[in-house]
Design a protein around this motif. Structure first.
Motif, PDB file in Angstrom:
ATOM      1  N   ALA A  64      -1.433  38.617  -5.761  1.00  9.55           N
ATOM      2  CA  ALA A  64      -1.804  37.989  -7.030  1.00  9.55           C
ATOM      3  C   ALA A  64      -1.121  38.622  -8.235  1.00  9.55           C
ATOM      4  O   ALA A  64      -0.606  37.927  -9.119  1.00  9.55           O
ATOM      5  CB  ALA A  64      -3.325  38.020  -7.199  1.00  9.55           C
ATOM      6  N   HIS A  65      -1.128  39.947  -8.322  1.00 11.39           N
ATOM      7  CA  HIS A  65      -0.537  40.594  -9.494  1.00 11.39           C
ATOM      8  C   HIS A  65       0.963  40.303  -9.587  1.00 11.39           C
ATOM      9  O   HIS A  65       1.490  40.064 -10.683  1.00 11.39           O
ATOM     10  CB  HIS A  65      -0.788  42.100  -9.449  1.00 11.39           C
ATOM     11  CG  HIS A  65      -2.195  42.479  -9.787  1.00 11.39           C
ATOM     12  ND1 HIS A  65      -2.660  42.537 -11.082  1.00 11.39           N
ATOM     13  CD2 HIS A  65      -3.251  42.796  -8.991  1.00 11.39           C
ATOM     14  CE1 HIS A  65      -3.935  42.886 -11.087  1.00 11.39           C
ATOM     15  NE2 HIS A  65      -4.325  43.059  -9.829  1.00 11.39           N
ATOM     16  N   ALA A  66       1.663  40.308  -8.451  1.00  8.84           N
ATOM     17  CA  ALA A  66       3.098  40.012  -8.466  1.00  8.84           C
ATOM     18  C   ALA A  66       3.351  38.545  -8.812  1.00  8.84           C
ATOM     19  O   ALA A  66       4.358  38.225  -9.451  1.00  8.84           O
ATOM     20  CB  ALA A  66       3.715  40.357  -7.120  1.00  8.84           C
ATOM     21  N   VAL A  67       2.442  37.660  -8.392  1.00 10.75           N
ATOM     22  CA  VAL A  67       2.564  36.250  -8.761  1.00 10.75           C
ATOM     23  C   VAL A  67       2.460  36.104 -10.276  1.00 10.75           C
ATOM     24  O   VAL A  67       3.231  35.353 -10.896  1.00 10.75           O
ATOM     25  CB  VAL A  67       1.485  35.408  -8.051  1.00 10.75           C
ATOM     26  CG1 VAL A  67       1.443  33.985  -8.630  1.00 10.75           C
ATOM     27  CG2 VAL A  67       1.753  35.332  -6.554  1.00 10.75           C
ATOM     28  N   VAL A  68       1.540  36.824 -10.894  1.00 10.34           N
ATOM     29  CA  VAL A  68       1.414  36.779 -12.358  1.00 10.34           C
ATOM     30  C   VAL A  68       2.686  37.311 -13.018  1.00 10.34           C
ATOM     31  O   VAL A  68       3.187  36.738 -13.999  1.00 10.34           O
ATOM     32  CB  VAL A  68       0.184  37.578 -12.819  1.00 10.34           C
ATOM     33  CG1 VAL A  68       0.158  37.678 -14.344  1.00 10.34           C
ATOM     34  CG2 VAL A  68      -1.098  36.925 -12.318  1.00 10.34           C
ATOM     35  N   ALA A  76      -3.427  32.676 -10.576  1.00 14.82           N
ATOM     36  CA  ALA A  76      -2.865  33.177  -9.320  1.00 14.82           C
ATOM     37  C   ALA A  76      -3.862  33.036  -8.180  1.00 14.82           C
ATOM     38  O   ALA A  76      -3.499  32.636  -7.066  1.00 14.82           O
ATOM     39  CB  ALA A  76      -2.439  34.633  -9.480  1.00 14.82           C
ATOM     40  N   ALA A  77      -5.122  33.370  -8.446  1.00 13.65           N
ATOM     41  CA  ALA A  77      -6.144  33.265  -7.404  1.00 13.65           C
ATOM     42  C   ALA A  77      -6.298  31.816  -6.945  1.00 13.65           C
ATOM     43  O   ALA A  77      -6.433  31.549  -5.741  1.00 13.65           O
ATOM     44  CB  ALA A  77      -7.474  33.815  -7.913  1.00 13.65           C
ATOM     45  N   ASP A  78      -6.285  30.882  -7.901  1.00 13.29           N
ATOM     46  CA  ASP A  78      -6.398  29.466  -7.532  1.00 13.29           C
ATOM     47  C   ASP A  78      -5.194  29.022  -6.714  1.00 13.29           C
ATOM     48  O   ASP A  78      -5.324  28.280  -5.727  1.00 13.29           O
ATOM     49  CB  ASP A  78      -6.536  28.621  -8.793  1.00 13.29           C
ATOM     50  CG  ASP A  78      -6.702  27.145  -8.481  1.00 13.29           C
ATOM     51  OD1 ASP A  78      -7.738  26.776  -7.896  1.00 13.29           O
ATOM     52  OD2 ASP A  78      -5.789  26.367  -8.826  1.00 13.29           O
ATOM     53  N   PHE A  79      -4.003  29.461  -7.128  1.00 14.96           N
ATOM     54  CA  PHE A  79      -2.765  29.139  -6.398  1.00 14.96           C
ATOM     55  C   PHE A  79      -2.825  29.664  -4.967  1.00 14.96           C
ATOM     56  O   PHE A  79      -2.493  28.957  -4.004  1.00 14.96           O
ATOM     57  CB  PHE A  79      -1.590  29.746  -7.162  1.00 14.96           C
ATOM     58  CG  PHE A  79      -0.260  29.691  -6.458  1.00 14.96           C
ATOM     59  CD1 PHE A  79       0.391  28.488  -6.224  1.00 14.96           C
ATOM     60  CD2 PHE A  79       0.359  30.861  -6.047  1.00 14.96           C
ATOM     61  CE1 PHE A  79       1.626  28.450  -5.591  1.00 14.96           C
ATOM     62  CE2 PHE A  79       1.595  30.836  -5.413  1.00 14.96           C
ATOM     63  CZ  PHE A  79       2.230  29.626  -5.185  1.00 14.96           C
TER      64      PHE A  79
END
Length: 379
Positions: free
Chosen positions: A25-29, A52-55
């Motif tokens: 999640a953090h890297a997605v953000v 990110a969590a929803d994705f």
């Protein structure tokens, strides 16, 4: 909705495609708040861990459950030596054994070939195990990084579709390309690179968005507009940006290449020299000078540098052309002098062949230079 547990793992040893995980999640953000991602993809503005969590926990699992979009996380080594999340890529089902390729890279791995490897892994899997026949690639017009990945993986460019992709409610023009399962994965064209070459008074280099204001000044100048009547009037920043995108497109197809003529000390744009129509081992050459650079010989020197690159053999990094030609208005002695000072031969005249900015027709003096002639003067 849970993370899919039947996502295969694909790897070449360096780059791995795997299922997404909650700890991505953090890297997605990081990826989705990066300026390049924001500019070229439709990620929500102000992207947060909630997005990110929803994705990760809804969007991706739903795509696998319905088989509408089969998305993989990319895992590769970052500059700090750690292997972790490096982007997402997917195949979107278009029906009838067709799919659309979509991808986005984490900023830490851009420009390192990670996405090219990842795309090839995904295509191998899609063609072999999903029985896909043809894959399409789309990108907002001007997304050079994405176009390079498509080019490297063998896609054939199909042109530009006007006002096509949905980009947060706007509809920019889109580049499109396709790849059939039987196609080779080698580039289908020669992408013409723009080398930096230094002379005594000038350096020629690739054009960038930093040059826009100087391009606007040069192309909006009355003398430039008079002799290059095809330029938009008035000439603005949007015209300069369109010119830059067009140059990238032509370079990727191997049909044209343009250089900024820059001051070696300040890097300020002094003019432009280009080979806009390359084909059959020859090309026209074109040039113009910024108003504050005229009469200093900088364009003449830049033309000589570009001509040398044009005639240098391909195995030595040049274009390997046999002939370079140009046209200059009979009323433009400065342009004719640039040609003559670089050894071009006047070989004819086209009568009343071009219209100038004031609406008048003018004869064009024709010049050319052959590689053998150029080479003979180098010894």
């Amino acid at each position: 909705m849970r993370f899919p547990d039947d996502v295969p793992t694909l790897t070449d040893g360096d780059v791995t495609l795997r299922a997404h995980r909650p700890d991505d999640a953090h890297a997605v953000v990081e990826q989705c708040t990066d300026p390049i991602s924001v500019r070229w993809t439709a990620v929500p503005l102000g992207y947060t861990l909630v997005h990110a969590a929803d994705f990760l926990t809804s969007g991706i699992p739903k795509g696998w459950e319905t088989e509408s979009e089969l998305a993989f996380a990319i895992e590769a080594t970052h500059p700090d030596g750690e292997r972790r999340f490096s982007g997402t890529l997917s195949l979107r089902d278009e029906g009838e054994r067709r799919a659309e390729l979509a991808f986005g890279a984490h900023p830490a791995v851009r420009g390192r070939g990670v996405m090219t490897t990842a795309v090839n892994l995904l295509l191998d899997w899609g063609f072999k195990t999903r029985d896909i026949e043809t894959v399409l690639w789309w990108a907002n017009r001007g997304n050079v990084g994405s176009r390079r990945v498509a080019w490297r993986t063998g896609f054939t460019f199909g042109g530009t579709v006007r006002r096509w992709l949905d980009h947060r409610g706007e509809y920019p023009d889109a580049w499109v390309a396709s790849l059939h399962r039987d196609d080779s994965r080698e580039p289908k064209t020669r992408w013409l690179e723009t080398p930096v070459i230094s002379g005594e008074r000038v350096t020629v280099r690739a054009l960038t968005e930093r040059d826009v204001s100087r391009i606007v000044e040069g192309c909006g100048d009355p003398r430039t507009q008079h002799f290059l009547a095809f330029l938009p009037r008035p000439y603005g920043a949007s015209d300069a940006l369109e010119y830059l995108v067009h140059n990238v497109q032509e370079a990727s197809l191997g049909t044209g290449i343009e250089w900024a003529v820059a001051d070696p000390g300040t890097d300020a744009l002094l003019g432009i020299v280009g080979l806009p129509r390359i084909g059959q081992q020859q090309s026209e050459i074109g040039y113009w000078a910024h108003p504050d650079a005229r009469g200093r010989g900088v364009v003449s020197e830049a033309v000589g540098i570009v001509v040398r690159h044009a005639f240098t053999r391909t195995d030595e990094g040049g274009l390997g052309l046999d002939r370079v030609f140009l046209k200059a208005a009979t009323t433009n002695p400065a342009s004719q002098q640039v040609a003559r000072s670089n050894g071009f031969t006047e070989f004819g005249r086209e009568r009343c062949s071009e219209r100038l900015g004031d609406g008048s027709l003018v004869d064009m003096v024709l010049f050319d230079l052959l590689r053998e002639e150029w080479a003979g003067r180098q010894t």
